[in-house]
Write an enzyme that holds these catalytic residues in place. Structure first.
Site, short mmCIF file in Angstrom:
data_model
loop_
_atom_site.label_atom_id
_atom_site.label_comp_id
_atom_site.label_asym_id
_atom_site.label_seq_id
_atom_site.Cartn_x
_atom_site.Cartn_y
_atom_site.Cartn_z
N CYS A 146 47.74 48.51 44.59
CA CYS A 146 49.19 48.24 44.42
C CYS A 146 49.82 49.25 43.47
CB CYS A 146 49.45 46.82 43.94
SG CYS A 146 48.81 45.57 45.03
N GLN A 197 47.16 43.23 32.59
CA GLN A 197 45.78 43.72 32.38
C GLN A 197 45.44 43.85 30.90
OE1 GLN A 197 43.64 44.08 34.81
NE2 GLN A 197 44.96 44.11 36.61
N ASP A 215 54.59 44.81 30.94
CA ASP A 215 53.74 44.16 31.92
C ASP A 215 52.35 44.07 31.30
OD1 ASP A 215 51.91 43.63 33.88
OD2 ASP A 215 52.71 45.06 35.34
N LYS A 254 44.12 36.27 35.74
CA LYS A 254 43.35 37.43 35.28
C LYS A 254 42.74 37.14 33.91
CE LYS A 254 46.43 40.70 37.58
NZ LYS A 254 45.75 40.97 38.83
N HIS A 298 52.28 49.17 38.39
CA HIS A 298 51.93 48.34 39.55
C HIS A 298 53.21 48.11 40.37
CE1 HIS A 298 50.90 44.51 41.60
NE2 HIS A 298 49.63 44.83 41.38
N1 C6P Z 1 46.88 43.53 39.81
C1 C6P Z 1 44.77 44.29 40.70
O1 C6P Z 1 43.80 44.21 41.44
P1 C6P Z 1 50.18 38.96 39.91
O2 C6P Z 1 49.80 39.27 41.31
O3 C6P Z 1 51.63 38.55 39.79
O4 C6P Z 1 49.25 38.02 39.22
O5 C6P Z 1 50.00 40.33 39.08
C2 C6P Z 1 50.64 41.49 39.51
C3 C6P Z 1 50.26 42.63 38.62
C4 C6P Z 1 51.22 43.20 37.80
N2 C6P Z 1 50.91 44.17 36.93
C5 C6P Z 1 49.67 44.65 36.81
C6 C6P Z 1 49.39 45.72 35.80
C7 C6P Z 1 48.66 44.14 37.63
O6 C6P Z 1 47.43 44.62 37.51
C8 C6P Z 1 48.96 43.12 38.58
C9 C6P Z 1 47.91 42.61 39.51
C10 C6P Z 1 45.75 43.14 40.62
O7 C6P Z 1 44.95 45.29 40.00
C11 C6P Z 1 46.12 42.63 41.98
S1 C6P Z 1 47.12 43.76 42.88
#
Ligand code: C6P
Length: 419
Positions: A377, A216, A213, A239, A136
């Protein structure tokens, strides 16, 4: 017996009472564009159970106060609730100490914190940081920024056409120059579950640290940071059925102690004079200013909710749901799944010949079905597959087999209109 019937029977009898669970998420009973909401955008943000909503409301109604500052009753109660929440998170991810759990704004801030604090202290010209093609932007850009500042080199592990991490290529990239490896546990676009334990072990053999990370992964599978032996682990509350604006950075005690603070301000100090400031102990060293107190309390409530259902049951149920959705979508002409790894979490990304993903997303929204479309992203990953974007259905444990059918029928209608 049809495949669907088999899935439904196995799932209903053995795994979860999904109807009861759904009744605990108020938003799931609303209508969108005149149709019952079918929410399949859980990868972007999950919905919240009443238990979490009520905890937020209760805090502001009865308990609201600042923490770590007051001797009055409300402040002490709020401090206790916040620190108990930290312990709930510690137990949930299997950390050794509660002070290894740092509250942040989310995954993005957690990764930026390590890129900045670790990078400033330890990266020098010629050092290498390794990421993968499926990261991401939150796990790409912070490393690009610090590498540029320090003259370090960013290396990228390629993936195969199924969307799997290539371990041999990773081993080839690892060297004595590698300082840090930053890798997603589960890909938000492909659903691939990466072999993070092995990735950590191989990095450690070269003396490199590993940040995972877990944005997910945490809502879908059991995470034990000590078992993984990772050095840092990042995730977001929103999430995993908690609120937005709060997340977690886990780090091993000695590594966090070694790093400089991220930001200066209240709570992160021990003493301040105009000549010199000394810094507070973990975890406060990394939590400058008034934090998202209710967010911390609510993330713990979300964890209690997950624990009540059972993460193993969640994983097993979502596995069945994904298998069913995958079978169904494969029967539609012109659909190509992007992300066919052997080990996948509940993400189904796809493209359809002769259509643009956003057109599909818009049409099925009119039928009440919420999916995400675009690059998610992960622009470099889209370039790897030579596509502008995908349509992505991402499932949670409150989704049903009937909802998969509604999604598939809506998709068929959209394709009929577009092709
Ligand atoms: N992915 C998606 O629709 P934040 O925004 O900080 O809560 O998470 C960022 C982020 C970082 N790593 C991974 C693997 C992610 O999936 C995400 C967020 C969302 O896939 C929003 S872009």
């Amino acid at each position: 017996m049809t495949t669907k019937l088999r899935h439904v029977l196995e799932t209903k009898t053995n795994i979860l009472d999904v109807e009861l669970i759904r009744s605990e998420f108020p938003i799931l009973s609303r209508k969108v564009n005149g149709h019952p909401l079918v929410y399949l955008d859980n990868g972007a943000s999950s919905q919240k159970p009443q238990q979490v909503i009520s905890a937020i409301s209760k805090y502001y109604t009865y308990e609201n106060s600042n923490i770590h500052r007051g001797i009055h009753t409300l402040s002490q109660e709020a401090t206790n609730a916040y620190e108990e929440a930290r312990i709930t998170v510690q137990k949930f991810i299997g950390a050794e100490h509660s002070h290894e759990v740092i509250f942040t704004e989310g995954t993005t801030e957690s990764i930026n914190l390590i890129a900045s604090c670790y990078g400033k202290k330890h990266l020098t010209s010629g050092d290498e940081v390794i990421i993968s093609t499926m990261e991401h932007h939150s796990n790409i850009v912070p490393w690009q920024m610090i590498c540029e500042e320090k003259g370090a080199v960013l290396k990228v592990v390629p993936i195969n056409d199924k969307g799997e991490f290539l371990m041999d290529e990773y081993e080839n990239l690892l060297s004595d120059k590698t300082k840090l490896v930053a890798i997603s546990h589960v890909s938000n676009t492909l659903g691939t579950i990466n072999p993070v334990k092995e990735i950590v072990a191989k990095a450690h053999q070269k003396g490199a640290l590993v940040l995972i990370d877990g944005a997910q992964a945490v809502p879908h599978t059991k995470v034990d940071v000590q078992e993984l032996d990772c050095d840092f682990y990042a995730f977001s509350a929103h999430k995993m059925f908690g609120p937005t604006g709060v997340g977690i950075l886990y780090g091993k005690e000695d590594l966090l102690n070694d790093l400089p603070p991220y930001q200066g301000g209240g709570d992160m100090i021990k003493t301040v004079t105009f000549e010199k400031t000394t810094y507070n102990e973990l975890p406060h060293k990394f939590e400058a200013g008034t934090p998202n107190i209710v967010g911390g309390i609510a993330i713990a409530e979300a964890i209690k909710y997950i624990n009540k259902i059972g993460i193993d049951k969640i994983e097993a149920y979502e596995h069945e749901l994904l298998a069913y959705a995958t079978e169904q979508i494969q029967q539609i002409d012109g659909v190509k799944i992007i992300g066919e790894a052997e080990k996948k979490a509940s993400v189904l990304s796809f493209i359809v010949d002769g259509t643009h993903p956003s057109d599909i997303g818009m049409i099925i929204d009119k039928l009440g079905v919420a999916i995400r479309t675009g690059h998610h992203c992960t622009e470099p990953l889209m370039n790897r597959f030579n596509i502008p974007g995908t349509a992505r259905a991402s499932f949670a444990f409150y989704n049903t087999f009937e909802e998969v059918d509604i999604f598939i029928n809506a998709l068929k209608k959209a394709i009929k209109m577009l092709v």
